[in-house]
Design a protein around this motif. Structure first.
Motif, mmCIF file in Angstrom:
data_model
loop_
_atom_site.group_PDB
_atom_site.id
_atom_site.type_symbol
_atom_site.label_atom_id
_atom_site.label_comp_id
_atom_site.label_asym_id
_atom_site.label_seq_id
_atom_site.Cartn_x
_atom_site.Cartn_y
_atom_site.Cartn_z
ATOM 1 N N ALA A 176 0.835 -1.205 0.000
ATOM 2 C CA ALA A 176 0.000 0.000 0.000
ATOM 3 C C ALA A 176 0.869 1.253 0.000
ATOM 4 C CB ALA A 176 -0.924 -0.008 1.214
ATOM 5 N N GLU A 177 1.941 1.237 0.793
ATOM 6 C CA GLU A 177 2.858 2.382 0.801
ATOM 7 C C GLU A 177 3.491 2.564 -0.577
ATOM 8 O OE1 GLU A 177 5.550 1.390 3.937
ATOM 9 O OE2 GLU A 177 4.265 2.240 5.504
ATOM 10 N N LEU A 178 3.847 1.453 -1.214
ATOM 11 C CA LEU A 178 4.437 1.530 -2.549
ATOM 12 C C LEU A 178 3.452 2.134 -3.548
ATOM 13 C CD1 LEU A 178 6.639 -1.065 -4.335
ATOM 14 C CD2 LEU A 178 4.567 -0.301 -5.473
ATOM 15 N N LEU A 179 2.180 1.740 -3.469
ATOM 16 C CA LEU A 179 1.179 2.289 -4.392
ATOM 17 C C LEU A 179 1.049 3.798 -4.237
ATOM 18 C CD1 LEU A 179 -1.708 -0.353 -4.248
ATOM 19 C CD2 LEU A 179 -0.323 0.229 -6.245
ATOM 20 N N VAL A 180 1.059 4.264 -3.003
ATOM 21 C CA VAL A 180 0.972 5.710 -2.779
ATOM 22 C C VAL A 180 2.204 6.404 -3.346
ATOM 23 C CG1 VAL A 180 0.901 7.520 -1.019
ATOM 24 C CG2 VAL A 180 -0.564 5.495 -0.798
ATOM 25 N N GLU A 181 3.385 5.802 -3.134
ATOM 26 C CA GLU A 181 4.609 6.368 -3.712
ATOM 27 C C GLU A 181 4.542 6.394 -5.233
ATOM 28 O OE1 GLU A 181 8.217 4.527 -2.291
ATOM 29 O OE2 GLU A 181 7.316 4.169 -0.329
ATOM 30 N N ALA A 182 3.846 5.416 -5.805
ATOM 31 C CA ALA A 182 3.733 5.341 -7.264
ATOM 32 C C ALA A 182 2.721 6.326 -7.824
ATOM 33 C CB ALA A 182 3.350 3.922 -7.681
ATOM 34 N N GLY A 183 1.986 7.013 -6.952
ATOM 35 C CA GLY A 183 1.049 8.032 -7.415
ATOM 36 C C GLY A 183 -0.407 7.717 -7.205
ATOM 37 N N CYS A 184 -0.705 6.595 -6.565
ATOM 38 C CA CYS A 184 -2.110 6.292 -6.273
ATOM 39 C C CYS A 184 -2.665 7.357 -5.331
ATOM 40 C CB CYS A 184 -2.230 4.914 -5.627
ATOM 41 S SG CYS A 184 -3.915 4.437 -5.181
ATOM 42 N N ALA A 185 -3.820 7.904 -5.662
ATOM 43 C CA ALA A 185 -4.419 8.938 -4.827
ATOM 44 C C ALA A 185 -4.675 8.402 -3.423
ATOM 45 C CB ALA A 185 -5.733 9.414 -5.445
ATOM 46 N N LYS A 186 -4.355 9.183 -2.423
ATOM 47 C CA LYS A 186 -4.461 8.718 -1.039
ATOM 48 C C LYS A 186 -5.883 8.389 -0.635
ATOM 49 C CE LYS A 186 -0.337 11.270 0.412
ATOM 50 N NZ LYS A 186 0.210 12.332 1.297
ATOM 51 N N ASP A 187 -6.861 9.029 -1.279
ATOM 52 C CA ASP A 187 -8.248 8.752 -0.916
ATOM 53 C C ASP A 187 -8.851 7.624 -1.755
ATOM 54 O OD1 ASP A 187 -8.426 10.057 -3.319
ATOM 55 O OD2 ASP A 187 -9.675 11.699 -2.603
ATOM 56 N N MET A 188 -7.985 6.889 -2.480
ATOM 57 C CA MET A 188 -8.456 5.745 -3.264
ATOM 58 C C MET A 188 -8.015 4.416 -2.658
ATOM 59 S SD MET A 188 -10.253 6.580 -5.977
ATOM 60 C CE MET A 188 -10.014 5.285 -7.203
ATOM 61 N N LEU A 189 -7.331 4.447 -1.498
ATOM 62 C CA LEU A 189 -6.737 3.230 -0.968
ATOM 63 C C LEU A 189 -6.744 3.252 0.549
ATOM 64 C CD1 LEU A 189 -5.014 0.607 -1.388
ATOM 65 C CD2 LEU A 189 -2.998 2.106 -1.379
ATOM 66 N N ALA A 190 -7.164 2.133 1.150
ATOM 67 C CA ALA A 190 -7.085 1.965 2.600
ATOM 68 C C ALA A 190 -6.813 0.499 2.900
ATOM 69 C CB ALA A 190 -8.378 2.416 3.279
ATOM 70 N N VAL A 191 -6.178 0.255 4.051
ATOM 71 C CA VAL A 191 -5.902 -1.105 4.510
ATOM 72 C C VAL A 191 -6.314 -1.209 5.965
ATOM 73 C CG1 VAL A 191 -4.176 -2.930 4.771
ATOM 74 C CG2 VAL A 191 -3.894 -1.201 2.973
ATOM 75 N N VAL A 192 -7.100 -2.233 6.268
ATOM 76 C CA VAL A 192 -7.521 -2.501 7.639
ATOM 77 C C VAL A 192 -6.919 -3.831 8.066
ATOM 78 C CG1 VAL A 192 -9.486 -2.981 9.141
ATOM 79 C CG2 VAL A 192 -9.660 -1.186 7.421
ATOM 80 N N THR A 193 -6.244 -3.844 9.211
ATOM 81 C CA THR A 193 -5.633 -5.076 9.716
ATOM 82 C C THR A 193 -6.267 -5.444 11.046
ATOM 83 O OG1 THR A 193 -3.859 -3.766 10.732
ATOM 84 C CG2 THR A 193 -3.432 -4.686 8.562
ATOM 85 N N GLY A 194 -6.384 -6.746 11.276
ATOM 86 C CA GLY A 194 -6.990 -7.193 12.522
ATOM 87 C C GLY A 194 -7.581 -8.571 12.367
ATOM 88 N N GLU A 195 -8.272 -9.016 13.402
ATOM 89 C CA GLU A 195 -8.871 -10.346 13.402
ATOM 90 C C GLU A 195 -10.090 -10.373 12.489
ATOM 91 O OE1 GLU A 195 -7.599 -13.087 14.922
ATOM 92 O OE2 GLU A 195 -5.910 -11.722 15.247
ATOM 93 N N PRO A 196 -10.255 -11.437 11.709
ATOM 94 C CA PRO A 196 -11.362 -11.495 10.743
ATOM 95 C C PRO A 196 -12.728 -11.295 11.382
ATOM 96 C CG PRO A 196 -9.851 -13.327 10.422
ATOM 97 C CD PRO A 196 -9.418 -12.645 11.673
ATOM 98 N N GLY A 197 -12.954 -11.913 12.537
ATOM 99 C CA GLY A 197 -14.263 -11.795 13.173
ATOM 100 C C GLY A 197 -14.580 -10.406 13.668
#
Length: 466
Positions: A176-197
C-alpha cells in the motif's frame, strides 16, 4: 489502519512473528469495527475521477518500483509466511507482471454503440467503476493475492479497501505504501488489519462497500457472502485439483509436474495438485518416478537458497496434514515417502493406492502431499474427480487429443490444462471455479469486468425521427 496514505495511530496492536524462527517481524494495528467504518467512510468520501491513462501510469510505476525492490519484498514475504525464498522471488515477479497487465487493460476499458433495429435510437454503453471494492486476501501469497485484487480495482477506477490475512499483513501494508509512492491517490486506498471476526463482518456489510472480492476457505467465504448479501461478489474458495496421468503420457515429465505442483508453497495453494489420478497400467512406473522427485524436495529454513519448501503457516495446520496422512494409511493407502512433521514443517509425502473416499483427498488438504489414486479408465477418473464439492482447475497429461477433449468436456471445473498441471496460471486468462470453488472470475481483464457496471445511454437515432 492505513488511510489517507499512511498508518494511523492505533489503540491496539498485533505482533507478527517469523514463521521459521518465531522472532517478531513487526507490529500492525489490531483494528475493530470503528476503524473499519472510518476506512470505508474515507474511501466513500473520496471517489475522485481519474482517466484510464492516469490509472495505467500509476500501475506501471508500481510494477517498476516493485521490481526494483524485489529483494526487500521477497525477504518480508518469507519472514511472515514461511514460504521459501525461491518462491517469494517468483511471487514478486508474478505480482509485477499482474500490475503491468492491469496497466495495459486500464486503457482498454470501453463500451459499445448499439443502433436499435428500427433505426430510431442509438444506445451507448458506458462502463463505470462499481464503487468501493473490499478485497479480503489469504495468507499463502501475501503479495500476489493482494495484487490480483488491487490491480484490477485500481485499473477500473474503484476505491480499494484491503483486508489482508491477520497472519500475513505486513506485505499488504508495504505494498500500500508503494502504491501511494507510485502516485495512487491517497483517498483511493485503505488497509484494515486485525482479526477477521472483528473487522470482516462490518466491512462486508457496510452499505458504502459496493463489491467484495474474497479468497479463502469455503466456510469463511460463505460467511462473507452472507454479510455481503445484495452486493456484487467475486469469491475464490479453493480447490481439490486433479492431475490425470494417462497411459501414453510422458511419465518422467508427469512425475516432475506432480512433485512441483503438490509441493509449491508447501502445498498451501488452492490450485496446487491435490489428487493424482493414474491409469493402473502405468501406476507402478509413475510412482517409482514420483518418489525420488518428491523426496528430493528440501524442506527447512525458507531463507536458504537450496530450500524448496518451508513450514506451513502454523503448527495447527501441519497437525491437520499429519492427521489426514495417518487416516489415509489406516484406510488402506501406502505411505511411499515423507509425511514426517516437525512443528509446522511437514516433509513432502507421496502416498500410493489412496482410497478415493479418505479425507486426505475428499477435502482440500493444504500441505505438501502427492496422493496417487489408481483408476481403470477415464470414466472412473472423471467420476471420482467430480465427486468432491470443489471444481477449480485440472491438468491432463496425454498425447491423445480425443481422449483429452472427452475428459475436458466432462470435468466440472473452471479450467482444464492439456500438458500442464492444474497449477498453471496466467494474468491474461480467466481464473475461477464452479461448485464450492467460488463465484465469478479473476484474471486481470475478467476481474476488471466484475468491478465495472454498465450504464446505458440512448440517443435519437441517425436513421429515424425518434
Amino acid at each position: 489502519m492505513f488511510v489517507n496514505g499512511a498508518l494511523q495511530p492505533a489503540r491496539r496492536h498485533t505482533t507478527v512473528h517469523d514463521r521459521w524462527t518465531g522472532e517478531p517481524v513487526g507490529t500492525v494495528p489490531r483494528d475493530g469495527a470503528e476503524e473499519a467504518a472510518a476506512a470505508v467512510a474515507a474511501l466513500a468520501a473520496g471517489r475522485r475521477a481519474t482517466t484510464p491513462q492516469q490509472r495505467s501510469a500509476v500501475l506501471t510505476r508500481a510494477a517498476d518500483m516493485l521490481t526494483a525492490r524485489a529483494e526487500e519484498f521477497s525477504t518480508l514475504i518469507t519472514a511472515e509466511s514461511g514460504v521459501c525464498r525461491k518462491e517469494t522471488l517468483r511471487e514478486v515477479s508474478r505480482a509485477a507482471g499482474n500490475l503491468r497487465v492491469a496497466a495495459a487493460e486500464a486503457e482498454r476499458i470501453r463500451g459499445e454503440s448499439i443502433p436499435l433495429p428500427d433505426g430510431t435510437r442509438l444506445a451507448v454503453t458506458l462502463p463505470e467503476p462499481v464503487g468501493v471494492v473490499l478485497g479480503i486476501t489469504p495468507f499463502n501469497r501475501p503479495l500476489n493475492q493482494v495484487v490480483v485484487k488491487a490491480a484490477p480495482a485500481l485499473a477500473a477506477g474503484c476505491p480499494l479497501l484491503l483486508k489482508p490475512s491477520e497472519k500475513t499483513p505486513l506485505t499488504a501494508l508495504a505494498f500500500a505504501e508503494l502504491l501511494v509512492e507510485a502516485g495512487c491517490a491517497k483517498d483511493m486506498l485503505a488497509v484494515v488489519t486485525g482479526e477477521p471476526g472483528e473487522v470482516g463482518p462490518p466491512l462486508a456489510a457496510h452499505p458504502d462497500v459496493a463489491m467484495v472480492t474474497f479468497t479463502g476457505s469455503v466456510a469463511t467465504g460463505h460467511a462473507v457472502a452472507a454479510q455481503a448479501a445484495g452486493k456484487r461478489q467475486l469469491l475464490e474458495l479453493g480447490g481439490n485439483d486433479p492431475l490425470f496421468v494417462l497411459p501414453d503420457a510422458d511419465l518422467r515429465r508427469a512425475a516432475k509436474l506432480a512433485a512441483d505442483g503438490s509441493c509449491a508453497t508447501a502445498g498451501q495453494s488452492c490450485r496446487g495438485i491435490k489428487r493424482v489420478f493414474v491409469w493402473e497400467e502405468v501406476a507402478d512406473e509413475f510412482t517409482a518416478l514420483l518418489e525420488p522427485a518428491v523426496a528430493a524436495k528440501r524442506a527447512g529454513d525458507p531463507r536458504r537458497e537450496d530450500t524448496d519448501l518451508g513450514p506451513l503457516v502454523s503448527e495447527e495446520a501441519a497437525l491437520v496434514v499429519e492427521r489426514r496422512i495417518a487416516r489415509a494409511v489406516r484406510d488402506g493407502a501406502r505411505l511411499v515417502t515423507g509425511g514426517e512433521r516437525d512443528g509446522a514443517l511437514v516433509r513432502p509425502a507421496v502416498l500410493d493406492h489412496v482410497p478415493p473416499d479418505t479425507e486426505l483427498v475428499t477435502e482440500e488438504t493444504f500441505g505438501p502431499v502427492a496422493p496417487v489414486i489408481r483408476v481403470r479408465d477415464a470414466d472412473e477418473a472423471v467420476r471420482l474427480s467430480n465427486g468432491t464439492a470443489y471444481g477449480l482447475q485440472a491438468g491432463v497429461l496425454t498425447r491423445d487429443s480425443a481422449a483429452f477433449w472427452d475428459i475436458a468436456a466432462r470435468l466440472r471445473v473452471g479450467a482444464v490444462n492439456l500438458g500442464e498441471g492444474p497449477h498453471f496460471d496466467s494474468p491474461h486468462i480467466p481464473f475461477g471455479g464452479v461448485k464450492s470453488s467460488g463465484v465469478g472470475r479473476e484474471g486481470i481483464r475478467y476481474a476488471i469486468a466484475e468491478m465495472t457496471v454498465t450504464k446505458t445511454v440512448t440517443l435519437p437515432g441517425p436513421y429515424g425521427t425518434g
